[in-house]
Every structure is written in C-alpha cells, then in structure tokens.
Design a protein around this motif. Sequence first.
Motif, PDB file in Angstrom:
ATOM      1  N   MET A   1     112.298 -32.943 -34.855  1.00 18.56           N
ATOM      2  CA  MET A   1     110.963 -32.801 -34.284  1.00 18.56           C
ATOM      3  C   MET A   1     110.705 -31.360 -33.864  1.00 18.56           C
ATOM      4  SD  MET A   1     109.081 -35.159 -34.496  1.00 18.56           S
ATOM      5  CE  MET A   1     108.970 -36.797 -35.011  1.00 18.56           C
TER       6      MET A   1
ATOM      7  N   LEU B   1     109.970 -29.373 -36.856  1.00 17.22           N
ATOM      8  CA  LEU B   1     108.605 -29.638 -37.329  1.00 17.22           C
ATOM      9  C   LEU B   1     107.583 -28.936 -36.447  1.00 17.22           C
ATOM     10  CD1 LEU B   1     108.829 -33.416 -38.240  1.00 17.22           C
ATOM     11  CD2 LEU B   1     108.448 -31.520 -39.794  1.00 17.22           C
ATOM     12  N   GLU B   2     107.844 -28.998 -35.144  1.00 18.22           N
ATOM     13  CA  GLU B   2     106.913 -28.382 -34.208  1.00 18.22           C
ATOM     14  C   GLU B   2     106.904 -26.863 -34.400  1.00 18.22           C
ATOM     15  OE1 GLU B   2     104.692 -29.391 -32.321  1.00 18.22           O
ATOM     16  OE2 GLU B   2     104.292 -27.625 -31.078  1.00 18.22           O
TER      17      GLU B   2
ATOM     18  N   ARG C   1     104.982 -26.111 -37.384  1.00 14.03           N
ATOM     19  CA  ARG C   1     103.568 -26.295 -37.124  1.00 14.03           C
ATOM     20  C   ARG C   1     103.011 -25.100 -36.365  1.00 14.03           C
ATOM     21  NH1 ARG C   1     100.241 -26.923 -33.817  1.00 14.03           N
ATOM     22  NH2 ARG C   1     101.677 -26.873 -32.075  1.00 14.03           N
TER      23      ARG C   1
ATOM     24  N   ARG D   1     104.142 -22.119 -36.340  1.00 15.84           N
ATOM     25  CA  ARG D   1     104.103 -20.973 -37.245  1.00 15.84           C
ATOM     26  C   ARG D   1     102.831 -21.033 -38.098  1.00 15.84           C
ATOM     27  NH1 ARG D   1     105.926 -20.687 -42.137  1.00 15.84           N
ATOM     28  NH2 ARG D   1     106.888 -22.728 -42.030  1.00 15.84           N
ATOM     29  N   ARG D   2     102.533 -22.221 -38.575  1.00 12.17           N
ATOM     30  CA  ARG D   2     101.325 -22.361 -39.398  1.00 12.17           C
ATOM     31  C   ARG D   2     100.073 -22.155 -38.571  1.00 12.17           C
ATOM     32  NH1 ARG D   2     103.832 -27.238 -41.164  1.00 12.17           N
ATOM     33  NH2 ARG D   2     102.258 -28.297 -39.924  1.00 12.17           N
TER      34      ARG D   2
ATOM     35  N   GLU E   1     111.029 -28.678 -51.547  1.00 14.52           N
ATOM     36  CA  GLU E   1     110.569 -29.404 -50.377  1.00 14.52           C
ATOM     37  C   GLU E   1     110.283 -30.851 -50.745  1.00 14.52           C
ATOM     38  OE1 GLU E   1     108.994 -28.224 -47.158  1.00 14.52           O
ATOM     39  OE2 GLU E   1     110.536 -26.686 -47.304  1.00 14.52           O
TER      40      GLU E   1
ATOM     41  N   GLU F   1     111.872 -44.078 -44.159  1.00 11.32           N
ATOM     42  CA  GLU F   1     110.554 -44.330 -43.569  1.00 11.32           C
ATOM     43  C   GLU F   1     109.778 -45.324 -44.411  1.00 11.32           C
ATOM     44  OE1 GLU F   1     108.557 -40.674 -42.886  1.00 11.32           O
ATOM     45  OE2 GLU F   1     110.352 -39.812 -41.956  1.00 11.32           O
TER      46      GLU F   1
ATOM     47  N   GLU G   1     102.775 -38.027 -47.806  1.00  9.56           N
ATOM     48  CA  GLU G   1     104.036 -37.307 -47.655  1.00  9.56           C
ATOM     49  C   GLU G   1     104.842 -37.315 -48.945  1.00  9.56           C
ATOM     50  OE1 GLU G   1     105.595 -39.291 -44.295  1.00  9.56           O
ATOM     51  OE2 GLU G   1     104.541 -37.998 -42.878  1.00  9.56           O
TER      52      GLU G   1
ATOM     53  N   THR H   1      96.008 -37.400 -40.996  1.00  9.85           N
ATOM     54  CA  THR H   1      97.097 -37.209 -41.941  1.00  9.85           C
ATOM     55  C   THR H   1      97.605 -35.777 -41.954  1.00  9.85           C
ATOM     56  OG1 THR H   1      95.769 -38.688 -43.270  1.00  9.85           O
ATOM     57  CG2 THR H   1      97.760 -37.828 -44.259  1.00  9.85           C
ATOM     58  N   TYR H   2      96.648 -34.857 -41.999  1.00  8.74           N
ATOM     59  CA  TYR H   2      97.078 -33.478 -42.207  1.00  8.74           C
ATOM     60  C   TYR H   2      97.208 -32.744 -40.890  1.00  8.74           C
ATOM     61  CZ  TYR H   2      96.473 -34.137 -47.146  1.00  8.74           C
ATOM     62  OH  TYR H   2      96.609 -34.577 -48.420  1.00  8.74           O
ATOM     63  N   SER H   3      97.887 -31.649 -40.987  1.00  6.85           N
ATOM     64  CA  SER H   3      98.147 -30.849 -39.809  1.00  6.85           C
ATOM     65  C   SER H   3      96.928 -29.957 -39.563  1.00  6.85           C
ATOM     66  CB  SER H   3      99.396 -30.023 -40.080  1.00  6.85           C
ATOM     67  OG  SER H   3      99.532 -29.060 -39.109  1.00  6.85           O
ATOM     68  N   THR H   4      96.022 -30.464 -38.751  1.00  7.03           N
ATOM     69  CA  THR H   4      94.749 -29.760 -38.578  1.00  7.03           C
ATOM     70  C   THR H   4      94.876 -28.552 -37.673  1.00  7.03           C
ATOM     71  OG1 THR H   4      94.281 -31.349 -36.852  1.00  7.03           O
ATOM     72  CG2 THR H   4      93.234 -31.699 -38.975  1.00  7.03           C
TER      73      THR H   4
ATOM     74  N   ASP I   1      96.768 -26.100 -38.263  1.00  5.61           N
ATOM     75  CA  ASP I   1      97.094 -24.913 -39.059  1.00  5.61           C
ATOM     76  C   ASP I   1      95.959 -23.910 -39.009  1.00  5.61           C
ATOM     77  OD1 ASP I   1      99.157 -26.470 -39.689  1.00  5.61           O
ATOM     78  OD2 ASP I   1      98.995 -26.254 -41.858  1.00  5.61           O
TER      79      ASP I   1
ATOM     80  N   ILE J   1      95.417 -29.550 -30.649  1.00  2.67           N
ATOM     81  CA  ILE J   1      96.600 -28.725 -30.404  1.00  2.67           C
ATOM     82  C   ILE J   1      96.248 -27.247 -30.474  1.00  2.67           C
ATOM     83  CG2 ILE J   1      98.941 -28.216 -31.118  1.00  2.67           C
ATOM     84  CD1 ILE J   1      98.870 -31.032 -32.477  1.00  2.67           C
TER      85      ILE J   1
ATOM     86  N   VAL K   1     101.206 -28.358 -48.548  1.00  2.00           N
ATOM     87  CA  VAL K   1     100.034 -28.762 -47.789  1.00  2.00           C
ATOM     88  C   VAL K   1     100.573 -29.557 -46.609  1.00  2.00           C
ATOM     89  CG1 VAL K   1      97.891 -30.017 -47.867  1.00  2.00           C
ATOM     90  CG2 VAL K   1      98.688 -28.823 -49.868  1.00  2.00           C
ATOM     91  N   ALA K   2     100.506 -28.895 -45.463  1.00  2.00           N
ATOM     92  CA  ALA K   2     101.241 -29.445 -44.337  1.00  2.00           C
ATOM     93  C   ALA K   2     100.674 -30.784 -43.868  1.00  2.00           C
ATOM     94  CB  ALA K   2     101.211 -28.458 -43.189  1.00  2.00           C
ATOM     95  N   VAL K   3     101.575 -31.688 -43.579  1.00  2.00           N
ATOM     96  CA  VAL K   3     101.193 -33.006 -43.088  1.00  2.00           C
ATOM     97  C   VAL K   3     101.546 -33.080 -41.606  1.00  2.00           C
ATOM     98  CG1 VAL K   3     101.566 -35.467 -43.385  1.00  2.00           C
ATOM     99  CG2 VAL K   3     101.616 -33.953 -45.354  1.00  2.00           C
ATOM    100  N   ASP K   4     100.676 -33.734 -40.880  1.00  6.26           N
ATOM    101  CA  ASP K   4     100.924 -33.845 -39.452  1.00  6.26           C
ATOM    102  C   ASP K   4     102.097 -34.795 -39.212  1.00  6.26           C
ATOM    103  OD1 ASP K   4     100.613 -33.452 -36.866  1.00  6.26           O
ATOM    104  OD2 ASP K   4      98.656 -34.413 -36.661  1.00  6.26           O
ATOM    105  N   TYR K   5     102.990 -34.397 -38.337  1.00  3.25           N
ATOM    106  CA  TYR K   5     104.118 -35.302 -38.104  1.00  3.25           C
ATOM    107  C   TYR K   5     103.831 -36.338 -37.032  1.00  3.25           C
ATOM    108  CZ  TYR K   5     105.182 -32.209 -34.190  1.00  3.25           C
ATOM    109  OH  TYR K   5     105.099 -31.488 -33.050  1.00  3.25           O
ATOM    110  N   GLU K   6     102.764 -36.104 -36.291  1.00  2.00           N
ATOM    111  CA  GLU K   6     102.395 -37.126 -35.303  1.00  2.00           C
ATOM    112  C   GLU K   6     101.912 -38.371 -36.035  1.00  2.00           C
ATOM    113  OE1 GLU K   6     100.173 -36.244 -31.492  1.00  2.00           O
ATOM    114  OE2 GLU K   6     100.167 -34.291 -32.497  1.00  2.00           O
TER     115      GLU K   6
ATOM    116  N   TRP L   1      99.865 -42.204 -35.758  1.00  2.14           N
ATOM    117  CA  TRP L   1      99.010 -43.100 -34.992  1.00  2.14           C
ATOM    118  C   TRP L   1      99.076 -44.491 -35.584  1.00  2.14           C
ATOM    119  CZ3 TRP L   1      97.890 -38.019 -35.394  1.00  2.14           C
ATOM    120  CH2 TRP L   1      97.595 -37.353 -34.188  1.00  2.14           C
TER     121      TRP L   1
ATOM    122  N   TYR M   1      93.703 -42.745 -33.248  1.00  2.00           N
ATOM    123  CA  TYR M   1      93.402 -41.330 -33.443  1.00  2.00           C
ATOM    124  C   TYR M   1      92.099 -40.981 -32.743  1.00  2.00           C
ATOM    125  CZ  TYR M   1      92.673 -36.892 -35.763  1.00  2.00           C
ATOM    126  OH  TYR M   1      92.464 -35.575 -36.018  1.00  2.00           O
TER     127      TYR M   1
END
Lengths: 782, 555
Positions: free
Chosen positions: A299, A302-303, A306, A308-309, A338, A349, A454, A491-494, A496, A540, B532-537, B539, B549
């Motif tokens: 974690m 990953l954080e 994140r 860094r992005r 990756e 998972e 993923e 879904t995505y890392s918003t 960034d 975030i 394309v980064a995926v959020d690890y959190e 819901w 969410y």
Amino acid sequence: MAGSQLKKLKESLREAGLTGQTNVKKKGKRSTQKTPNETRRDDRKKVVQGIREQFNTFDTKFNKNKRDTATKTAVGRPSAAKSEAEKERKRAYDALKSRKNKTGGVYDRRFGENDSNMTAEEKMLERFTRERLAQASKRSMYNLEDDDDDMQLTHSGKSLSFGDLDNEEEEDDGGFLTKKRDFEEGDSESEAEVQPGRKKTKAEVMKEVIAKSKFYKHERQLEKQRLEEDIGELDDNFDDVMSELRGVPQEKGPLFSTKSEDNIKYDTAVRSLTLERRAVPADRVKTQEELESEHKAKMEKLEADRKRRMEGMVENADTRADDLEDDFFQGTDEEDEEDEIRLAEDDEEEEELFDSTKITGTNNIKIGGKPESISCPNSLEDMLNLLKDYEILEYPNVIKKVLKTYDPKFGEQNKPKIREFSKVLVDLIVYLTDEGANSEVLEGIISKIKPLVERYPEEMYEKFRSYLLSASTRPDIRKSDLIVFTLVGMTYSTSDQYHLVATPATLLMCEFLETTEIENNRDLFVGVYFATLLVRYQRISQRYIPEVVSFLEKALLKLVPEPEKIESQLLSSTHSKIISTSLTLEEIALPESDKLSLSLLDSRSKSVTQALLSKALSTIDLLIPLWQQFTSFTEIVTPFIAILDHLLTKVESTKINTLHSKLVKLRDVSLAERRPLKLQAHRSIAIASTLPKYEENFNPDKSYDPNRERLEVSKLKAQLKKEQKAALREIRKDSRFIGKQQLDDKRKEMDEYHAKMSKIVNSISTVEGAEKNQYAKEKRRR
Amino acid sequence: MAIGTKTKVNGKTNGSKSSKKELKNPTLFSIEQCAEYRQELLQSTKNINLISELLQNFKLSEPLILRSKVSDNDLQKISALSVTLAQVFLDFIKTGRLKVSKSAGDKQAMVAKWLKSKYSEMKTFMIHILSLPEALDLNEDVKSFKIGVLEILMKLLKAESDNMGSGEEPYFSTKTYGEIIYGVLLSGDISQILSDGTIDNYLLLEFMDSYFNRYWDLKYYFMSELKKQLEADIMQLDNDSKKVVFSSFATLVKMKNVINDFEKTVKKTYTKNPPKVISQQTVFKQNFEKNWITLLNFPLELSQYKLVLLMADKRMIPFFNNPTKLMDFLTNSYDTGFSSSDITISILALNGLFGLMRRFNLEYPDFFKKLYAILTPELLHLTVKSRFFRLLDVFMGSTHLSSSIVASFIKRLARIALTAPPSGVVIVIPFIYNLLKRHPTCMLLLHNTTEFESFEDPFDEEEEDPSNTNALKSSIWELQTMMNHYHPNVASLAKILQQHFNKYSYNMEDFLDWNYNKFITTEFEKKAKGEVAVDYEKWDTVLGFESSYLPGFEF
C-alpha cells in the motif's frame, strides 16, 4: 669601443689578426693568438663569421624581456634561417623539376647510405633485419620448414632428417605447392649448381611435370606392394594369434537383456528422476503479521507511486511552464512488464471477486443448468441476446459466469475474448443505465469493471476514452454519462497530475458546468452532480476547479428568491443576468434527506428543485476544506456569503445558518492569517563578477583554468592553432618560392632564346653583309 | 390542370383570337404559346396589343407563387412567360420603340407611351415577385425562378442604360436600378437574419456575387440609389423591414473591401457607357457614409449592433470621408455597454474606437477608468475576450503607465481569473507576467518582503478609478490558487510566477485562442505512453451508501 662603425670593424679585424701584418712576433711573451694560415682556414672562417655577426645586429633576433632588460637572450638568426630554408626549398624544387615529365628511373633504396648519424655497425644490423623481414614476408603459407632450410645436416649430399617421412604425410594432405617445392628441392639437390633465380623454359617445365607424375606413380606402386606384403604376413600368422586368444577365458553374457519387469521400471524411474526438476522448498506460510506488513508495504508503495503521479514526477517530465503545447506527460515503456506482474498479482484478487457473492446472494443460480452453452459476447447486441433469456436480477451472475468460463487461465483463445467482453461490459452499463435498471444490477455489473481495468488496462482505457470522445461530440448529457464519469472516478487514479482518462473526463464535466445555461431541473441536476463528482475526483489531490465555483454561484442565483436584491457588487457573476426565472423558488423548504435519486433527473417538480438547492449547499460545504487551503479563500467564498446572507433574510434554516456561519468564520480566520505573497523568494544569485581572481606569481604563459578538462582542451586547441598557422605559413612560403623560381626560369629561358635568336640574326646578317660586300665588289669590278 | 392543358391546345390552334376566351378562363399560357406570341410580336408592329394579354397572363402567376406548393409545370410556364416578355421588351428597347422621339408623329408617340407604361407595369410586377413572401418550405425551383427574374431585371437595366440614353450621352437607368434595389433589399425576411447580424437571403447573395461585387457602376449607383430610397420609401417601413434592410446592407459590404482596387474596378462596368461621375471616389464615400449613418439610426437588434461594431474598424472607417462621424456612435456604444452591463458591446466598440484613436488622434476621457471597468468576471467567459486582450496588450504596452494603474489591472485580472474557464486563465497568467516584466515595481504583488504583524488587504475592489485602488499594497493570492488548477497545463503555467523571471516576455498570441474544444481535442490526440494508473482504493458501491464513492446520490 668608440668611433664610427668602420673604425670599429677595422679594429676588430686587426684584433682578430686578420688584417695588417700577420707575421709580427710579439716580444716578451709567447703569442697565444692563433694565426690564421692556410691550415687554419676553418678557424679563420669562424672568426670572420663571429665578427660579421657582431656587427650585423639585425642578423640575430632577441626575445624581448619586459622585466629584465639586462639579460638579452638570442633566440634566432632569422636571416640565416631564411637563407637555409631558401636553400632547402631550392633543392626540393630542383629535385622536383628534374623529375618533371619523366617516368621510371633509378630509385635509391639502399639503407643508410647517406645517413651520417649511424655507425657502420648499426647500418649492417639494420640491413640484416630488413633482409630477414623481407624474406619472412615472402614466405608462403604452405612452407612448413621454417628456418631449417639452411641448417640441415647432410651426409653425402642427402638429408639426415626425417624429411622423407614428413614429406609422405604432406603428400597425403595433398598440398600441391609443397609437392612442387619438394620436387624442386630434389631437383636442386641433383644439380646444385643451377641458379635458382633463372626462369625455366617450357620444355624444362614439361619435363618436370612428366618426371613428377612418374615419381608419384612409382610411389603408389611401392605403397600398394607394401600393403599386400603386410596382409600376407597377417594371413600367415592368423592361426597363431587366434589360438593364443582362445586361451583367455571369456565371460559369456546373454544375448538379450535379462532384466526383470521391475528392474526396467526401476531404471526408467531413476532416469526420469534425474531428468526431473529438482524440487524447490515451498514458501513458508506467512504469519498474519507478515501478511499485514506486506500489505502495508504494498500500500505504501502504491501511495508513493500515486503521490509521484500527483506531483507530475513522471519520467522525462521536465515540465517547463512555457511549453504548454508540448506533450510533457511522458510515460515509460515498461507497460508490458507491469502488465505481467499485475496479472500474476491479481489472480488472487480475481478469485476473491468471483467468490464474493454478497451482491446477489443467490448462488444457486439456474445458469448452472446450462453452463456449457454460455457464449462470450463481443458486441452489445450479442450481450443483449445472451441476456434476454434471464431475469434482469440475474445479469451480474451471468456476467460472472462468462468471466469464469472464459478465464484466460483456461485457454489461450480466451484472452482476446475477455478483452472484447470487458469493453462490451461498459456498453452494457451505459445501456442499462439509460434503460433505468435498478441499482443492484448496476452495482453488480459495475463492481466487475475495476478488476477488468486492472487486468486489461489498454483495452479499457481506450474504451473509456472513445466513450468520452463520443460524449464530447454529443450535445446532450445522458444519465449514463453521469454513471460513466463516476465509474472513471472510482476506477482511475484521479489524483494524477495528468491522467489519460481522468483529465479529459474532468475537462468534459467542466465544459458542461461552464457552458450550460441553467434552464431546467435537468441542467441543474447534472451540474450539481458533476460538481459533487469533481469534488470526489479531487479528494486527494485537492486541486482548484474554477468552473465549480462559478457554476454553484450561477445555480444559487437561479434558485434563490428575489435574486436581484442581492448585493451584486460582491458577486462574481454578471449583474445584468440576475433576474427571476422559472426556476426561481418563491419559498424555500429544504428537504430532510440529503440524498438525491438519479431517477429524478428529468423531474420538473419544485420539490426536486428544493432538493437540488439543498444539494448545491451541501456541495459548498464539501468544498470548504478544499478551498480552505488556498490563500484566496476569501475571494472564493465572498459571493456565497452574500447569497447566503440574502437567503437567510428569506428563510429560517439551520442548514443555511450553519453553512453561513462556518463560511464567515473561516473567512475571518483566513483573512487574519493571510500575509502578502513571497513567491519570488529564491536563493539569491551571485552577481557575475568582472574582476579577475588575484594570482600570486602569476605567469601569463600558464593557464589557471580551474577546470582540468577545459584546460586540456584549450591547450590542445592552442597547439592545433599554432601548428595550423605554421603549416599555412610554410605552404605560403613554398608557393611564393615556387612562383619566384618559375618566374626566374621563364626569364632565363627567354633570355636564352633572345640570345640565341640574336646570335642567329647576327650570323645571318654577317653572312649577308659579306655576301653583299662580295656582290658590291664584284659589281665594282665589272 | 388537365383542363388547363386542354385550353392550351385550344389556344395553340386558334392563335391570337382565342385570347378573350382565355381571359375569362384564367390559365397560364403554355411554353409553345409563349413562343408563338413572341414570334408574332417581333414580326410586326400591328400585334402590339398582344403584350397586354401576355402581361395579364403573367400577372396570374402571383397567387401561384404565393401558394406553398407550386407545380413544376406551372413554374415552367411562368418562367417561360417572364422570359418571353423580357425578350420582347429587350427587342423593343434595342430597336428604340420605347423612345418617345419628337420627330415621330403623335400616333407613334402614343404607341411608345403606351408601350412604356406596359413596360414599367411589367417591371413593377417582376420586382413585386422578388419581394413576395415565401412558403416556409423553401422550394428550390421557386428560388431559381426568382433568381431568374432578378437576372431578367438586370438585363433589362443594362439594355435600358445602353439604349435609352439620348444619343451618345452616357446614361444609367437609375430609376429602374433603384426599384430593383428596393425589391432585392426587401426580398428578405426577418427570420433570415442570422445570429451574427447578417442575412441569409439567397437573392441578395446572388445579387452580391453576380452584380454588386463585380461591377463598379452597380456598386456606385447602389449607394446613391439606396441613399434616395432611405430618404424616401424605406423610412416609411415598419421596424422589421428596416432591420432586414440593415442586415442586407451590412451583408453586402461586410465580406469584401468595398473600395477594393478602386482604379481597377472603375473600368469594369456593367453598362456600356455609364456617366463619368462614377469614377469619383469621394462621392461614393459620401453616399456610403450617409447610408451607414442613416441605417445606424434604425432600431437595431443586438446582433446587428454587434455586427456594426465588429465591422467598424476594418469595413467602415477606412471608407468614410469623415470617420469622425462614427465617433459619437462608438463612444455611445462604449458607454451603452457599461450601462447595460453587456461588456461585449463595450469591447467591440473599443475596437473601433482604437482605430479612430490611432488614425485620427481621438482623445477619450477617463480612458483607463473605462478600460478597468471592462474587467468584469464575465469578461473571461466571453468569446470576444481574445479581441479585448489584444487591444489591452496595446493599451498596457507603455512602460510609462503609473504602477498603481498597472497594479490595479493585475489585481483585477487575477481576481476575475478565479472563476474563469481554463481558456481565460491561460490568457491572464502570461499577460500578468508580461505586465510584471514591464513594470518591475508591481512585483510587490508577487513578492513583498515587509513583515506584517497583522495584515489587512488594502485593495479596494469597489473603487472604479484604477489609480486609487491601493492594489500595489495587495497581493495576487488568486494566482497562487491557480498553481493548484485542475488542468495540468494551466497549473504549470501558473507556476511561472514563482520561478525566476528569466523570460523576456510571452507571446500573447499563443494563449489567446484557446477554448474547451481545443483543450479537449488536444486531450484526445494524446497517446498513451505509460501505464494508465488505476486507483488502489476500493469502494463497495457506486452510489447510495456511506461507503459508496458518491454517498450523496442514489440510483
């Protein structure tokens, strides 16, 4: 010395004993002065030269020394050097000229003939080595007897070495050249007096060839004879040998293998075991703490990624503010790796996902009855065809079934199918949302998306992007759009700084917020939804979105009663546009529940408008922590405070009241804490100094560059420059000289020609004159 | 229609004698009949009365054209009729039969007069046709018919001008032209006026492309005739028609330079021998100017108003004899913009005013105050913002401006950027950078090293005079906020303010023309280069629950 130059010269000449009486004997002491006479002509010359130099001050050049004028050091004699160089050039020119228009000739390749620097011994040695080298280089590759051709022991003219044997072997090798040499040698042995350098005539060559072939034939016959003799001998002795062999007792083994069935089995087992991979010790079962710490580390990583992005610290992202159009969001090419890593990781998972049945709870599905027939849809039509046989509530289970059946683990061909299927899943969500399917089904299907994203990041982000692209060209906003935008956020890392899906999605939502003129509940609903969603996007990264601010203000102004009475100076909207519209509420009655249902999207009822107002207010509440970080918090919230002030005069509501007091309080805090900006507080840059650094015992010839490399380079550069200059100078001098010489030559030639011509003319005219005289005489005579 | 075709056959067989019958039973002549009539009319002078029959018949077409659907057959007949009439009259004009010459006898004069009256009757009717309202579903055939009528009229105009003059005297039939212009201008409909203030009237566009832009004499007389018309007939019209006339005029002069290569175009004339007066540029300009001034007094739509302001700098002022006449209009508009809180008008008027200032030294009182007033939060949401910033760049270009004024502008710009879309923020930041570079005193807004025990923002945002706002003692916190803008490019652009001010200046043109469309297109043009980064959190659900969410909404 005093007097004129001439007097000085005379004086010095006399002193050197070059002039005046030469045979004067000085009385009283023995003359130490050397008297220049015939035998000492060289000395005389030297002395004269010395005097000449002494008197011609221009013949020597002195290096000027600024500091110490007392010690003059002569460095050169320019005139002498010049004349020397002239001579040298002349020589070269003459040599060149003599060779002009000529081919062939004799070249002197003797070594050291004219070199006076070498002693005779050195010359000999050098010549010897050269000769040896020349010989060595001429050697053929087939020559095996290296050095010993000169040093062979012989007896009565025949070699004592095992040369014959060697030769035989070589013959087997079939080296043609070697044979030839051997043959020649043989030849030369027989007639040693024949000179090796002489060229053979054709007849001789033919004779040689014939002799050679005869020789070979003879050899072969000899060989055969020897072989036959050997065989005969062996045949004769055969019986003796066999009898001896028979005497030795011999163990008699069976003709076929007598191993039992078990033994064979055993053998194969052993063999297979040796071939089998050595077993590796299994991973120890991890303890709970270890698992936890591992999870934590993962974690954290990953954080960190994140973060860094979020800060845009992607590789090569040398982001300069001014290259706005540049593509500075560069990623890496490690996607594939990756991908694989993730695949491996995600298997667990995945399992987890398929096992989780908490969504529907009905695990004993009817689908179990016809599992084999389930197909993997690759378009929305196929999907709907597949689904039409099932109840809507079963959809998530059907999808689960498909995912399970076509898991890539079970077959190579499944992977592309599932990839297509995951795209179709997005379409299905869009379709079902617009159809108004219930929440359980949608949630069930949506929960499948993330693992798929993923697993198949490329397909999915392309799918999302193409969806967003189509949404950007569409004029209206659909309910499904709301869901897809939410899905993107989930879904995505918003967070960034730049994200291929999240950034366009944000832009699209902001475009809606900015451009839409709020005309009905629907616009308002979509706007409020987007505003809330954007807050979630930035939960975030906490970035500022101006469009949300302006939209919320716009929306509130549309909703509050008697908006024209608000103190418009404080607002950031246009004053002229603040008028009551059909949306304006006469009275405000905020609903109890803050939840809004998407099904009310198209509702035109006033109660929904009330709910939307309430929602807009809670969105402001949500935004406060975000805005609070900015120094311009005051400026952001002032319009809202003004609107809320106005609202409070209309209605008594605890919600509005709390929000208002919260805003006012925070604004006061922010105002009190605010100080003028210090954005240019950079480390001060030293002013470039123009004064040179003081160096003790400074030597201008030396370079004091602190940079070692640069020093070397500049040294080389200087040298190069110097050389270049010298070379150029030489070339120029040469060409000047050649020019001069050519001119001289030409002049000489012309002179010769003219002289010749005049001579001829003279002679002719003499003859002519004589003839004429003769003629005149004759005439007179007659 | 079946009956119609029968009578047509009758007409053909009976020849001219059947005319009375046809008048009773009003149907259009067939194409063949038209040809017959023409032949007879051109053959001898005796059959001259047939003209009135033709004319009568032609007039029957009016209700047909008015009808929403006119059959192809009918339309063909009508156009045949119009062409026949035109051919006959063209012939008459060329043979001089419409001229009332003194040498001829009374009878001939009478005939000529009669013919003339018929001729003008025909022209009037044709012009009437042009301005007939059209059914909503525009019929392409009717369109082409009308264009044909316009062509006929223009041909007649040419014939008239070439032949009707007295002897070799140059002549241009201004009366006919005036009528045609009137017809063309009024052929439009108020509904055809586009959102940018121009009109989408095919007849007008045809007139513009085929005649107005091509021939100098037509252009010249257009202006002079329009002037007359404006004084007389058009003044009497209702507001809608006036708007149509305005838009039509604006459309005509908007696209091209009106006096484009004057020397070259003067030689290119539609008629053979137009009067020499057309080569006088000043007269043309006078008329042009007069027309504009008159038209500007009409009641206008907002869009038309904006159109005028847009055109003022490039399409009006250069062709005015006395551009200062526009001054009042522009200054009025500039002020109107403020009083009506529609700063678009102010910005557009500023454009024209700037032209006047530059070329005619117009002085404007309280210039910077007014300019400062344009900086409302709305500004950055407008599409005309780039136009404004181009001008503002010029106005603020002087290094001799007082720093308090510059600081006020900077502060205000920063303030309005707070609610602006990215396209606006992207303009403001480099603009402020350039200002700071030009006026280093204003760096105080970015960097103030004075230590304060307690600090209160001294900036007075309600002050209208930029030299009294105390902005110099304030700071632009708003742009610090922009460093956290959601759009990565905007954020990194804002960060230039905390870097060394090494760059000489930013080229504003690179930043002026951004909009959402451009932003989004560039987004979609980008290709994936990394993961394309995926959020690890994670819901559990999307909507509805506390753990969702988006907890505030449900399906």
